[in-house]
Design a protein around this motif. Structure first.
Motif, mmCIF file in Angstrom:
data_model
loop_
_atom_site.group_PDB
_atom_site.id
_atom_site.type_symbol
_atom_site.label_atom_id
_atom_site.label_comp_id
_atom_site.label_asym_id
_atom_site.label_seq_id
_atom_site.Cartn_x
_atom_site.Cartn_y
_atom_site.Cartn_z
ATOM 1 N N PHE A 134 43.025 42.808 34.403
ATOM 2 C CA PHE A 134 42.911 41.863 33.286
ATOM 3 C C PHE A 134 41.458 41.474 33.109
ATOM 4 O O PHE A 134 40.680 41.477 34.066
ATOM 5 N N LEU A 135 41.096 41.177 31.871
ATOM 6 C CA LEU A 135 39.732 40.757 31.550
ATOM 7 C C LEU A 135 39.622 39.254 31.728
ATOM 8 O O LEU A 135 40.473 38.501 31.234
ATOM 9 N N VAL A 172 46.612 36.673 25.640
ATOM 10 C CA VAL A 172 45.451 35.829 25.953
ATOM 11 C C VAL A 172 45.949 34.534 26.587
ATOM 12 O O VAL A 172 46.786 33.822 26.006
ATOM 13 N N GLY A 173 45.430 34.221 27.794
ATOM 14 C CA GLY A 173 45.822 33.000 28.478
ATOM 15 C C GLY A 173 44.636 32.106 28.775
ATOM 16 O O GLY A 173 43.508 32.577 28.941
ATOM 17 N N LEU A 174 44.884 30.810 28.820
ATOM 18 C CA LEU A 174 43.864 29.818 29.161
ATOM 19 C C LEU A 174 44.117 29.373 30.601
ATOM 20 O O LEU A 174 45.191 28.845 30.920
ATOM 21 N N ARG A 209 47.415 31.387 40.499
ATOM 22 C CA ARG A 209 48.261 32.134 41.425
ATOM 23 C C ARG A 209 48.977 33.304 40.766
ATOM 24 O O ARG A 209 49.484 34.192 41.450
ATOM 25 N N GLU A 210 49.025 33.316 39.429
ATOM 26 C CA GLU A 210 49.718 34.389 38.710
ATOM 27 C C GLU A 210 48.765 35.472 38.187
ATOM 28 O O GLU A 210 49.216 36.469 37.639
ATOM 29 N N LEU A 211 47.469 35.274 38.345
ATOM 30 C CA LEU A 211 46.497 36.182 37.736
ATOM 31 C C LEU A 211 46.663 37.618 38.223
ATOM 32 O O LEU A 211 46.670 38.564 37.431
ATOM 33 N N LEU A 212 46.787 37.814 39.532
ATOM 34 C CA LEU A 212 46.859 39.172 40.078
ATOM 35 C C LEU A 212 48.227 39.805 39.875
ATOM 36 O O LEU A 212 48.409 40.994 40.154
ATOM 37 N N ASN A 213 49.173 39.028 39.352
ATOM 38 C CA ASN A 213 50.473 39.589 38.992
ATOM 39 C C ASN A 213 50.479 40.118 37.565
ATOM 40 O O ASN A 213 51.499 40.623 37.089
ATOM 41 N N GLY A 214 49.351 39.978 36.880
ATOM 42 C CA GLY A 214 49.252 40.515 35.515
ATOM 43 C C GLY A 214 49.876 39.625 34.469
ATOM 44 O O GLY A 214 50.441 40.115 33.484
ATOM 45 N N VAL A 215 49.763 38.302 34.642
ATOM 46 C CA VAL A 215 50.380 37.362 33.706
ATOM 47 C C VAL A 215 49.764 37.453 32.309
ATOM 48 O O VAL A 215 50.422 37.150 31.314
ATOM 49 N N ALA A 216 48.502 37.876 32.219
ATOM 50 C CA ALA A 216 47.809 37.975 30.927
ATOM 51 C C ALA A 216 46.859 39.165 30.947
ATOM 52 O O ALA A 216 46.489 39.665 32.009
#
Length: 328
Positions: A134-135, A172-174, A209-216
């Motif tokens: 993810f970017l 896109v997530g904040l 905590r969800e970033l590396l799970n590909g949440v966005a």
């Protein structure tokens, strides 16, 4: 397409930079490289190539140099010259693994911001469990940010994810401390409706905590928070592999298990390998400026050159310019 490369920047320069550039020239027939640096230092690693031009520079921006002064005072440094090359149009993009602060300051002073962009953002792709990555932006160009800055970061990240990473509708997530709309500090609360108002696939707040799970596909935050997240991910990955190595060498049984698990461990390491993703792009400048990791090996330099070439090929800068102009 011409990429200007700082041959003296990075922990393993000039060898890793030159090796990565030669690999890129072999892989991309449309590419021409202008390599800037001290010719006598680079000479042992150079090879003749019809699409490689070496430009001698007498100075080097060191990692210990003051960021604000380095590029302005060392006018004949390899870093200053690659920035000058994209400013004048001699090159389509530039790349350096050198002093991050100096490159960002030089990018602002020499290349300049796109009209309408209040602050540039440092962005890179971080790994996820599914291997897509993810970017994330900003990763340190701005320690503080206003809500309006975060909204612009979201627009720029969305364009990159569409053009370079191939997502039709990037999520896109904040980045926030909770997923509820009312969570966060004053800046994130104010940024939420601004991002929501843009023509984006905005999925709202996302937690670290969800970033590396590909949440966005694109995650937006201020540079202070983003830099801490980046270093936490890098540090966690390094520590994890160090612990695994220790566990798999602790006994004969463990060593046998390591042999059996070898392919799976190699695949895991590839997913977490920053060298696969290239460097960090300075979004919001008038030309593509790529910051490669300071410890980049040849593979990482190759990936950063590929990233720069894709930004040029897909006209990311012009698209950002047009989008911001339309938004004004």
């Amino acid at each position: 397409m011409i990429i200007a490369i700082d041959g003296m920047g990075g922990d393993h320069a000039p060898q890793s930079v030159i090796e990565g550039a030669l690999q890129a020239l072999a892989a991309f027939p449309q590419l021409t490289v202008h390599l800037y640096g001290q010719q006598e230092v680079m000479a042992p690693f150079l090879q003749q190539h019809e699409r490689l031009t070496v430009i001698h520079c007498s100075e080097v921006v060191e990692a210990t140099d003051d960021a604000a002064r380095a590029v302005r005072r060392k006018k004949d440094s390899s870093m200053a010259k690659v920035l000058e090359a994209v400013k004048t149009g001699t090159a389509d993009a530039c790349l350096s693994a050198g002093n991050t602060g100096a490159l960002m300051a030089g990018g602002l002073f020499k290349v300049g911001r796109i009209d309408g962009i209040s602050r540039p953002a440092l962005a890179t792709t971080l790994p996820t469990a599914d291997g897509n990555g993810f970017l994330m932006l900003d990763l340190g160009a701005n320690a503080d940010a206003k809500a309006e800055n975060l909204a612009q970061f979201a627009l720029m990240g969305n364009i990159y994810a569409q053009k370079v990473r191939g997502y039709e509708k990037p999520r896109v997530g904040l980045l926030n401390i909770g997923t509820e709309e009312q969570k966060g500090n004053e800046v994130t609360k104010a940024a939420y409706p601004l991002i929501q108002a843009e023509s984006l696939h905005f999925i709202g707040n996302v937690e670290a905590r969800e970033l590396l799970n590909g949440v966005a596909d694109v995650v937006v935050t201020d540079g202070f928070t983003g830099n801490m997240v980046l270093k936490s991910v890098e540090g966690t990955a390094a520590t994890l592999f160090s612990m695994l190595k220790g566990a798999f060498t602790a006994s004969t049984k463990a060593k046998l298990g390591a042999v059996l698990a070898k392919d799976g461990l190699r695949a895991l390491k590839t997913k977490m390998d920053y060298t696969e993703y290239g460097g960090a792009a300075l979004f919001g400048l008038k030309a593509p400026v790529i910051k490669a990791h300071g410890s980049s090996n040849a593979k990482a330099i190759f990936s950063a050159i590929r990233q720069a070439s894709l930004m040029v090929e897909h006209d990311v800068i012009q698209t950002i310019h047009d989008t911001i102009a339309k938004d004004k």
